[in-house]
Write a protein that holds these residues in place. Sequence first.
Motif, PDB file in Angstrom:
ATOM      1  N   ILE A 255     -20.404   2.921  -6.639  1.00  0.00           N
ATOM      2  CA  ILE A 255     -19.333   2.604  -7.588  1.00  0.00           C
ATOM      3  C   ILE A 255     -19.519   3.321  -8.918  1.00  0.00           C
ATOM      4  N   ASP A 256     -20.762   3.643  -9.269  1.00  0.00           N
ATOM      5  CA  ASP A 256     -21.033   4.318 -10.538  1.00  0.00           C
ATOM      6  C   ASP A 256     -21.041   5.841 -10.401  1.00  0.00           C
ATOM      7  N   ILE A 257     -20.687   6.334  -9.202  1.00  0.00           N
ATOM      8  CA  ILE A 257     -20.707   7.776  -8.961  1.00  0.00           C
ATOM      9  C   ILE A 257     -19.319   8.316  -8.653  1.00  0.00           C
ATOM     10  N   ILE A 258     -18.490   7.528  -7.983  1.00  0.00           N
ATOM     11  CA  ILE A 258     -17.184   8.024  -7.525  1.00  0.00           C
ATOM     12  C   ILE A 258     -16.189   8.113  -8.691  1.00  0.00           C
ATOM     13  N   PRO A 259     -15.154   8.935  -8.553  1.00  0.00           N
ATOM     14  CA  PRO A 259     -14.177   9.109  -9.643  1.00  0.00           C
ATOM     15  C   PRO A 259     -13.384   7.838  -9.928  1.00  0.00           C
ATOM     16  N   LYS A 260     -13.077   7.626 -11.200  1.00  0.00           N
ATOM     17  CA  LYS A 260     -12.308   6.439 -11.597  1.00  0.00           C
ATOM     18  C   LYS A 260     -10.846   6.532 -11.160  1.00  0.00           C
ATOM     19  N   SER A 261     -10.411   7.692 -10.719  1.00  0.00           N
ATOM     20  CA  SER A 261      -9.028   7.855 -10.272  1.00  0.00           C
ATOM     21  C   SER A 261      -8.773   7.202  -8.919  1.00  0.00           C
ATOM     22  N   VAL A 262      -9.836   6.882  -8.189  1.00  0.00           N
ATOM     23  CA  VAL A 262      -9.691   6.271  -6.861  1.00  0.00           C
ATOM     24  C   VAL A 262      -9.142   4.851  -7.004  1.00  0.00           C
ATOM     25  N   VAL A 263      -8.119   4.529  -6.216  1.00  0.00           N
ATOM     26  CA  VAL A 263      -7.560   3.174  -6.209  1.00  0.00           C
ATOM     27  C   VAL A 263      -8.333   2.328  -5.199  1.00  0.00           C
ATOM     28  N   ILE A 264      -8.783   1.159  -5.626  1.00  0.00           N
ATOM     29  CA  ILE A 264      -9.591   0.283  -4.780  1.00  0.00           C
ATOM     30  C   ILE A 264      -8.724  -0.841  -4.205  1.00  0.00           C
ATOM     31  N   THR A 275     -13.442 -10.458  -7.572  1.00  0.00           N
ATOM     32  CA  THR A 275     -13.966  -9.092  -7.632  1.00  0.00           C
ATOM     33  C   THR A 275     -12.984  -8.057  -8.186  1.00  0.00           C
ATOM     34  N   PRO A 276     -11.651  -8.293  -8.193  1.00  0.00           N
ATOM     35  CA  PRO A 276     -10.798  -7.321  -8.888  1.00  0.00           C
ATOM     36  C   PRO A 276     -11.230  -7.094 -10.342  1.00  0.00           C
ATOM     37  N   ALA A 277     -11.734  -8.141 -10.985  1.00  0.00           N
ATOM     38  CA  ALA A 277     -12.204  -7.992 -12.365  1.00  0.00           C
ATOM     39  C   ALA A 277     -13.412  -7.061 -12.435  1.00  0.00           C
ATOM     40  N   TYR A 278     -14.269  -7.108 -11.410  1.00  0.00           N
ATOM     41  CA  TYR A 278     -15.431  -6.219 -11.356  1.00  0.00           C
ATOM     42  C   TYR A 278     -14.978  -4.763 -11.297  1.00  0.00           C
ATOM     43  N   PHE A 279     -14.033  -4.482 -10.409  1.00  0.00           N
ATOM     44  CA  PHE A 279     -13.551  -3.104 -10.285  1.00  0.00           C
ATOM     45  C   PHE A 279     -12.839  -2.649 -11.557  1.00  0.00           C
ATOM     46  N   ALA A 280     -12.040  -3.538 -12.144  1.00  0.00           N
ATOM     47  CA  ALA A 280     -11.313  -3.175 -13.365  1.00  0.00           C
ATOM     48  C   ALA A 280     -12.259  -2.873 -14.511  1.00  0.00           C
ATOM     49  N   THR A 281     -13.309  -3.681 -14.659  1.00  0.00           N
ATOM     50  CA  THR A 281     -14.258  -3.434 -15.747  1.00  0.00           C
ATOM     51  C   THR A 281     -15.070  -2.168 -15.504  1.00  0.00           C
ATOM     52  N   PHE A 307      -5.292 -12.308 -14.526  1.00  0.00           N
ATOM     53  CA  PHE A 307      -6.117 -11.240 -15.093  1.00  0.00           C
ATOM     54  C   PHE A 307      -5.280 -10.328 -15.982  1.00  0.00           C
ATOM     55  N   LYS A 308      -4.092  -9.976 -15.518  1.00  0.00           N
ATOM     56  CA  LYS A 308      -3.217  -9.117 -16.317  1.00  0.00           C
ATOM     57  C   LYS A 308      -2.798  -9.808 -17.614  1.00  0.00           C
ATOM     58  N   SER A 309      -2.455 -11.081 -17.491  1.00  0.00           N
ATOM     59  CA  SER A 309      -1.955 -11.817 -18.653  1.00  0.00           C
ATOM     60  C   SER A 309      -3.027 -12.042 -19.711  1.00  0.00           C
ATOM     61  N   LYS A 314      -5.067  -1.974 -21.934  1.00  0.00           N
ATOM     62  CA  LYS A 314      -5.842  -1.015 -21.139  1.00  0.00           C
ATOM     63  C   LYS A 314      -6.342  -1.638 -19.852  1.00  0.00           C
ATOM     64  N   MET A 315      -6.929  -2.814 -19.962  1.00  0.00           N
ATOM     65  CA  MET A 315      -7.445  -3.491 -18.776  1.00  0.00           C
ATOM     66  C   MET A 315      -6.327  -3.997 -17.876  1.00  0.00           C
ATOM     67  N   ALA A 316      -5.267  -4.527 -18.478  1.00  0.00           N
ATOM     68  CA  ALA A 316      -4.167  -5.091 -17.696  1.00  0.00           C
ATOM     69  C   ALA A 316      -3.543  -4.059 -16.771  1.00  0.00           C
ATOM     70  N   SER A 317      -3.499  -2.816 -17.223  1.00  0.00           N
ATOM     71  CA  SER A 317      -2.871  -1.762 -16.428  1.00  0.00           C
ATOM     72  C   SER A 317      -3.637  -1.458 -15.144  1.00  0.00           C
ATOM     73  N   ARG A 318      -4.901  -1.904 -15.075  1.00  0.00           N
ATOM     74  CA  ARG A 318      -5.728  -1.602 -13.899  1.00  0.00           C
ATOM     75  C   ARG A 318      -5.493  -2.571 -12.746  1.00  0.00           C
ATOM     76  N   TYR A 319      -4.904  -3.726 -13.039  1.00  0.00           N
ATOM     77  CA  TYR A 319      -4.597  -4.691 -11.983  1.00  0.00           C
ATOM     78  C   TYR A 319      -3.224  -4.343 -11.409  1.00  0.00           C
ATOM     79  N   LEU A 320      -3.228  -3.515 -10.369  1.00  0.00           N
ATOM     80  CA  LEU A 320      -1.974  -2.954  -9.873  1.00  0.00           C
ATOM     81  C   LEU A 320      -1.108  -3.968  -9.136  1.00  0.00           C
ATOM     82  N   GLY A 321      -1.735  -4.870  -8.383  1.00  0.00           N
ATOM     83  CA  GLY A 321      -0.928  -5.826  -7.641  1.00  0.00           C
ATOM     84  C   GLY A 321      -1.639  -6.370  -6.426  1.00  0.00           C
TER      85      GLY A 321
END
Length: 368
Positions: A255-264, A275-281, A307-309, A314-321
């Motif tokens: 997780i600390d090596i792969i590009p942040k552009s990857v959608v999880i 765990t969505p909060a883990y990936f978002a952070t 989480f979005k609310s 910046k963080m809210a935008s990472r919780y896609l759905g």
Amino acid sequence: MNRVIYRSSFFFLFWFFGFTNLYAQQALEIKGLCIALPQPEFLDDFIDFAAKELKPSGINTLVLRVDYRYQYESRPELRGENPMSKAQVKKLVDACEDLGIEIIPQLNLLGHQSWHSKATKLLEVYPEFDETPNIKLPDTYEWPNEDGLYCKSYCPQHPNVHDVVFDLVDEIVEVFKAKAFHAGMDEVFYLAHKDCQRCNGYDPAKLFANEVLKINNHLAKKDIRLWIWGDRLIDGAETGIGMWEASMNNTARAIDIIPKSVVICDWHYEKAYPTPAYFATKGFNVVACPWRKPNVAKEQVEMITDFKSNSNKKMASRYLGVMHTYWSSAEKFMKEYKNPAHKIDEKGYSSVLTFKAMANSIKELGEK
């Protein structure tokens, strides 16, 4: 008096725009369904289902599990049974475009190169790509077993494997007019295996990360975004989640090596783990994924929305759905969906009712 009016107006505007911003943060960008590509003979039924059921349910994203069920022209030897033609795919893509539904094709890369007692087309045609050539697929599969066999993997360090699989990737992203591609990469239990002369002794986290990087870099040349499942990036021991929905084979550090552009795509089926909060952070965009428990789907929708609310912009935008996952045929899904007698089974499971619970929960929270 004017000062009072000014202050009252100011606080009203502050409240109004603050509330509007909060609602904007709650809006889910992804309302999805992951399902198998329909059989060609059911294509029209599926298009009709998308128009009459999926679109009204709010679905705007379809991850279609294509795998080897397309009439590949670059690698015709890798066509599976009853593959869909280019013309049929075009018909499906055009119909979904008209409905405002984005299609993201999936081809399982790295893991899931067999299913219990049967190899996928890749290892059937190219057995030299097998990460564990000494482990044979049994006539009758049982779990657990001495070999730790669930699904085979291809060797990520085989010199020829990417020439083959990238031909398939390039072809399906083109025919599906895709802006994103899902590479699977879940439940990779065979990696850095002692049977593999190329991978034995390597760090599994680095092997996994390198494969993600290789796929991501290939897609980036065409400005296509990579999606993967998230289980191999969660430490199963530290979280207590275990070996299925998280990793117990030392891949989590990737997780600390792969590009942040990857959608999880963060799948959890028994509980709505946070765990969505883990990936978002960690800087990733994330989609929560239920399967067969309606209450879990409802809780995941509420969790992502909360989480979005309760995040900054910046963080809210990472919780896609949220994206429902269905692991049988599209035909079975449609049949069960339309069956008024369909109900929860004795174990408390129903994938179709879980999908409906997800869609209804999104609507109840104000989604359109």
